[in-house]
Scaffold this motif. Structure first.
Motif, PDB file in Angstrom:
ATOM      1  N   GLN A 183       0.834  -1.200   0.000  1.00 29.81           N
ATOM      2  CA  GLN A 183       0.000   0.000   0.000  1.00 29.81           C
ATOM      3  C   GLN A 183       0.869   1.252   0.000  1.00 29.81           C
ATOM      4  N   ARG A 184       0.473   2.239  -0.784  1.00 29.76           N
ATOM      5  CA  ARG A 184       1.141   3.539  -0.806  1.00 29.76           C
ATOM      6  C   ARG A 184       0.241   4.537  -0.075  1.00 29.76           C
ATOM      7  N   PHE A 185       0.844   5.447   0.695  1.00 33.89           N
ATOM      8  CA  PHE A 185       0.099   6.440   1.455  1.00 33.89           C
ATOM      9  C   PHE A 185       0.550   7.842   1.048  1.00 33.89           C
ATOM     10  N   TYR A 186      -0.360   8.824   1.232  1.00 41.32           N
ATOM     11  CA  TYR A 186      -0.074  10.224   0.925  1.00 41.32           C
ATOM     12  C   TYR A 186      -0.363  11.062   2.161  1.00 41.32           C
ATOM     13  N   CYS A 187       0.596  11.881   2.575  1.00 48.97           N
ATOM     14  CA  CYS A 187       0.430  12.772   3.714  1.00 48.97           C
ATOM     15  C   CYS A 187       0.044  14.156   3.191  1.00 48.97           C
ATOM     16  N   LYS A 188      -1.117  14.637   3.604  1.00 52.56           N
ATOM     17  CA  LYS A 188      -1.575  15.956   3.162  1.00 52.56           C
ATOM     18  C   LYS A 188      -0.847  17.092   3.872  1.00 52.56           C
ATOM     19  N   SER A 189      -0.215  16.790   5.006  1.00 49.59           N
ATOM     20  CA  SER A 189       0.506  17.827   5.749  1.00 49.59           C
ATOM     21  C   SER A 189       1.786  18.246   5.032  1.00 49.59           C
ATOM     22  N   CYS A 190       2.577  17.265   4.559  1.00 50.72           N
ATOM     23  CA  CYS A 190       3.856  17.582   3.905  1.00 50.72           C
ATOM     24  C   CYS A 190       3.836  17.277   2.399  1.00 50.72           C
ATOM     25  N   GLN A 191       2.719  16.782   1.873  1.00 45.53           N
ATOM     26  CA  GLN A 191       2.554  16.442   0.455  1.00 45.53           C
ATOM     27  C   GLN A 191       3.565  15.413  -0.032  1.00 45.53           C
ATOM     28  N   LYS A 192       3.937  14.459   0.821  1.00 44.47           N
ATOM     29  CA  LYS A 192       4.860  13.395   0.427  1.00 44.47           C
ATOM     30  C   LYS A 192       4.164  12.049   0.519  1.00 44.47           C
ATOM     31  N   THR A 193       4.692  11.089  -0.238  1.00 47.84           N
ATOM     32  CA  THR A 193       4.144   9.737  -0.208  1.00 47.84           C
ATOM     33  C   THR A 193       5.121   8.796   0.491  1.00 47.84           C
ATOM     34  N   PHE A 194       4.579   7.706   1.014  1.00 47.28           N
ATOM     35  CA  PHE A 194       5.401   6.658   1.600  1.00 47.28           C
ATOM     36  C   PHE A 194       4.661   5.346   1.443  1.00 47.28           C
ATOM     37  N   MET A 195       5.421   4.249   1.544  1.00 45.40           N
ATOM     38  CA  MET A 195       4.844   2.928   1.337  1.00 45.40           C
ATOM     39  C   MET A 195       4.816   2.146   2.638  1.00 45.40           C
ATOM     40  N   ALA A 196       3.940   1.146   2.674  1.00 48.03           N
ATOM     41  CA  ALA A 196       3.858   0.250   3.820  1.00 48.03           C
ATOM     42  C   ALA A 196       5.198  -0.463   3.983  1.00 48.03           C
ATOM     43  N   LYS A 197       5.634  -0.643   5.224  1.00 53.28           N
ATOM     44  CA  LYS A 197       6.940  -1.248   5.492  1.00 53.28           C
ATOM     45  C   LYS A 197       6.755  -2.656   6.028  1.00 53.28           C
ATOM     46  N   THR A 198       7.754  -3.489   5.779  1.00 55.49           N
ATOM     47  CA  THR A 198       7.773  -4.848   6.304  1.00 55.49           C
ATOM     48  C   THR A 198       9.155  -5.153   6.865  1.00 55.49           C
ATOM     49  N   SER A 199       9.196  -6.052   7.836  1.00 56.66           N
ATOM     50  CA  SER A 199      10.481  -6.427   8.426  1.00 56.66           C
ATOM     51  C   SER A 199      11.181  -7.523   7.623  1.00 56.66           C
ATOM     52  N   LEU A 200      10.562  -7.982   6.537  1.00 55.55           N
ATOM     53  CA  LEU A 200      11.155  -9.039   5.711  1.00 55.55           C
ATOM     54  C   LEU A 200      12.377  -8.551   4.939  1.00 55.55           C
ATOM     55  N   THR A 201      12.359  -7.278   4.527  1.00 53.73           N
ATOM     56  CA  THR A 201      13.462  -6.718   3.744  1.00 53.73           C
ATOM     57  C   THR A 201      13.825  -5.328   4.255  1.00 53.73           C
ATOM     58  N   ASN A 202      14.979  -4.859   3.842  1.00 51.18           N
ATOM     59  CA  ASN A 202      15.356  -3.471   4.095  1.00 51.18           C
ATOM     60  C   ASN A 202      14.688  -2.599   3.047  1.00 51.18           C
ATOM     61  N   LYS A 203      14.674  -1.296   3.277  1.00 57.36           N
ATOM     62  CA  LYS A 203      14.037  -0.368   2.362  1.00 57.36           C
ATOM     63  C   LYS A 203      14.723  -0.410   0.995  1.00 57.36           C
ATOM     64  N   GLY A 204      13.936  -0.581  -0.063  1.00 54.90           N
ATOM     65  CA  GLY A 204      14.454  -0.585  -1.424  1.00 54.90           C
ATOM     66  C   GLY A 204      15.149  -1.865  -1.841  1.00 54.90           C
ATOM     67  N   CYS A 205      15.092  -2.910  -1.040  1.00 59.85           N
ATOM     68  CA  CYS A 205      15.790  -4.153  -1.330  1.00 59.85           C
ATOM     69  C   CYS A 205      14.794  -5.256  -1.649  1.00 59.85           C
ATOM     70  N   PHE A 206      15.136  -6.177  -2.550  1.00 58.16           N
ATOM     71  CA  PHE A 206      14.240  -7.268  -2.915  1.00 58.16           C
ATOM     72  C   PHE A 206      14.723  -8.620  -2.403  1.00 58.16           C
ATOM     73  N   ILE A 207      15.888  -8.660  -1.766  1.00 55.82           N
ATOM     74  CA  ILE A 207      16.407  -9.898  -1.188  1.00 55.82           C
ATOM     75  C   ILE A 207      16.034  -9.902   0.294  1.00 55.82           C
ATOM     76  N   SER A 208      15.388 -10.966   0.753  1.00 50.69           N
ATOM     77  CA  SER A 208      14.923 -11.011   2.142  1.00 50.69           C
ATOM     78  C   SER A 208      16.104 -11.048   3.107  1.00 50.69           C
ATOM     79  N   ASN A 209      15.858 -10.584   4.324  1.00 44.67           N
ATOM     80  CA  ASN A 209      16.901 -10.586   5.356  1.00 44.67           C
ATOM     81  C   ASN A 209      17.306 -12.010   5.726  1.00 44.67           C
TER      82      ASN A 209
END
Length: 97
Positions: free
Chosen positions: A64-90
């Motif tokens: 899921q992608r989210f949008y913050c109306k306060s700062c007008q930035k987007t962010f995605m749902a995070k998981t502990s399976l991988t680091n940010k921007g990585c596709f190889i599991s920990n």
């Protein structure tokens, strides 16, 4: 179980959806009050896991992608399976070490 061949490697493919209600924005730390953080689409991510039997596991996660109306930035749902921007599991990284 669904098996799929990608670049001559036979994967066991699992599909999942990752969504939740965020408590605050990671950019500006504004709390979720009312409707200042809203859902903003999703993105498909592939995560590679260790082998189960003879075949490696490929997890397709619709994050899921989210949008913050306060700062007008987007962010995605995070998981502990991988680091940010990585596709190889920990788990794969730990087994290599």
């Amino acid at each position: 179980e669904i098996f799929e061949t990608i670049k001559s490697v036979k994967y066991c493919v699992l599909n999942a959806i990752l969504t939740y209600e965020p408590s605050h924005c990671p950019h500006c730390n504004s709390n979720k009050d009312g409707h200042n953080i809203v859902k903003n689409g999703s993105q498909m991510v592939k995560i590679v896991f260790n082998r189960a039997g003879n075949n490696p596991i490929l997890l397709r996660v619709k994050k899921q992608r989210f949008y913050c109306k306060s700062c007008q930035k987007t962010f995605m749902a995070k998981t502990s399976l991988t680091n940010k921007g990585c596709f190889i599991s920990n788990d794969v990284k730990r087994s290599i070490i």
